[in-house]
Enzyme design. Sequence first.
Site, PDB file in Angstrom:
ATOM      1  N   SER A 253     -14.340 -16.521  13.717  1.00  0.00           N
ATOM      2  CA  SER A 253     -14.989 -15.787  15.194  1.00  0.00           C
ATOM      3  C   SER A 253     -15.341 -14.053  14.584  1.00  0.00           C
ATOM      4  CB  SER A 253     -13.552 -15.404  16.617  1.00  0.00           C
ATOM      5  OG  SER A 253     -12.298 -14.469  15.840  1.00  0.00           O
ATOM      6  N   LYS A 254     -15.665 -13.311  15.164  1.00  0.00           N
ATOM      7  CA  LYS A 254     -16.353 -11.655  14.405  1.00  0.00           C
ATOM      8  C   LYS A 254     -15.216 -11.266  13.663  1.00  0.00           C
ATOM      9  CE  LYS A 254     -16.487 -13.370  17.927  1.00  0.00           C
ATOM     10  NZ  LYS A 254     -16.148 -13.520  19.188  1.00  0.00           N
ATOM     11  N   ARG A 255     -14.026 -11.451  14.189  1.00  0.00           N
ATOM     12  CA  ARG A 255     -13.585  -9.845  13.339  1.00  0.00           C
ATOM     13  C   ARG A 255     -12.649 -11.247  12.098  1.00  0.00           C
ATOM     14  NH1 ARG A 255      -8.134 -12.811  14.825  1.00  0.00           N
ATOM     15  NH2 ARG A 255      -8.918 -15.045  15.747  1.00  0.00           N
ATOM     16  N   GLY A 257     -15.280 -11.042  10.007  1.00  0.00           N
ATOM     17  CA  GLY A 257     -16.535 -10.780   9.281  1.00  0.00           C
ATOM     18  C   GLY A 257     -17.625 -11.882   9.678  1.00  0.00           C
TER      19      GLY A 257
END
Length: 489
Positions: A253-255, A257
């Site tokens: 997921s976005k967290r 990268g």
Amino acid sequence: MQRVRVRFAPSPTGYLHVGGARTALFNWLFARHYGGDFILRIEDTDLVRSTEESVQAIFDGLTWLGLDWDEGPGKDGDHGPYYQTERLEIYRRYAQELIDKGRAYYCYCSPEELDQRRKELLAAGQAPRYDRKCLGLSAAEVERYKAEGRVPVIRFKAAEVGRTIVDDLVRGKVVFENEVVDDFVIVKSDGMPTYNFAVVVDDHLMEISHVIRGEDHLSNTPKQIQLYEALGWEVPQFAHISMILGPDKTKLSKRHGATSVIQYKDDGYLPEALLNYLALLGWSYNATDNLFTKEQLIEYFTLDGVSKNPAVFDYAKLQWMNGVYIRQTSVERLTDLCRPFLEQAGLITRDLSPAELARLTKIVAEMQTRLKTLNEIADLTSYFFTDVEYDEQALKNLRSELAPQVLERLAADLEGMPEFTQAALEAEFAKLMEEFDVKLGKLIHPVRAAVTGRAVSPGIYETLLLIGRDEVLKRLRAGAAKAKELLAE
RNA sequence: GCCCCCAUCGUCUAGAGGCCUAGGACACCGCCCUUUCACGGCGGCGGCAGCGGUUCGAAUCCGCUUGGGGGUACCA
């Protein structure tokens, strides 16, 4: 063997995720390998979350990666339309067919009621399945619900006994007891088909031969198979590929990268590098090869090479691979690719004269082995375009008794040199080496510091040549002054 | 809770009973090249989750445990 037809069927609810891109890639490679068709279908039945921008993001991402579709939006075939919201009439027809066959029924239970009953079952330690409250509704009950203003959904009447077997091309036979699948919704109260229903209708009508998709869909597959059977349709071949995980082994997921394909473009990755890297996530050709051209991937790709275990997305390896492709491409292309990053940093303008372009190309050539991602170009080359700013290490290299002498002497000599060439520079440094009785490095360090403001740059001769004599003289003298200043402190 | 999937170096993987004192790549660490940084070359570190079986022999087959992931929606 029947004609190979595969599809990528994303829902346009955000950017194109690397996981989705990898699924698209596997489908695309499979189609190309077997000379079949790759179809793009937009699953936009979630009216709340689907957006026009997301559709465009999917097109952009696929196009950037070079994954072209044979049928889909903008490429009509015989199996359209390719947006599910344009196929509502079709779903309605088959939903009616299931009702007529007694395999589906209207359900008037509200989401709130269902939620409550689900919680009760869970609390009682039971599986949260639909209780078939609306299965045998009398006409009177239906009238009453309608009078209450309730809008029904349509539920599929699932098999209550037996088992459904998913014969998966990567996982083998996976057995599901039918008692674990309940009467799921196939048409929502807003008239939209649910995923499990639409996917079956579309895959059948679009004559999809192989359904290659993420493992997160494996648990839904028995529902879909029951639908195929109820409709009297042939079941396609399934291949569920594993998930892509972040470094902490949870779903990427976005967290972790960047997860958006276009983000990789903006960060300075080459499409062929991302493509190659993605191909290796969950697939391998043999024990030793890592680098593949698109053509090789098409030639080598089969489902046999697909592994069952989830894959952690390794940013470091992607970065290494990007560096490999940067080194492999032509200087001309690399220059073109770098230009937007330099423009964005305000180091060059959009329009370059032939001379400027020629110089830029030489600068980029010097950076070719030093870049991992294109966006590093601006920071690495700024001193070729702007005044120098000394960094910490450069200041250190300037702070010596020798520095001002060397810099001033060099400036004086260069000014009087008949030719400003590599050979002349080499001769000059050789001369200074003797005069000052020091090793070459002793000379070069302060010069590099003065001329670039850094401790790191391309070879000193190349650097001096690219900066140009006049500017070099200016910087050498400024450096000498700075060096004296430092000594005085 | 229930169902399903997965399990080889830190990571991606090769390995489909003896070829494995487990191979490659990235990362990391040395050395070489060298005017710095890269590139390149050479070398090193490092793994079959655990426990039981099956077998003359198991990383490979079976079971259990543990761990991770996914599903269980009027999301896809």
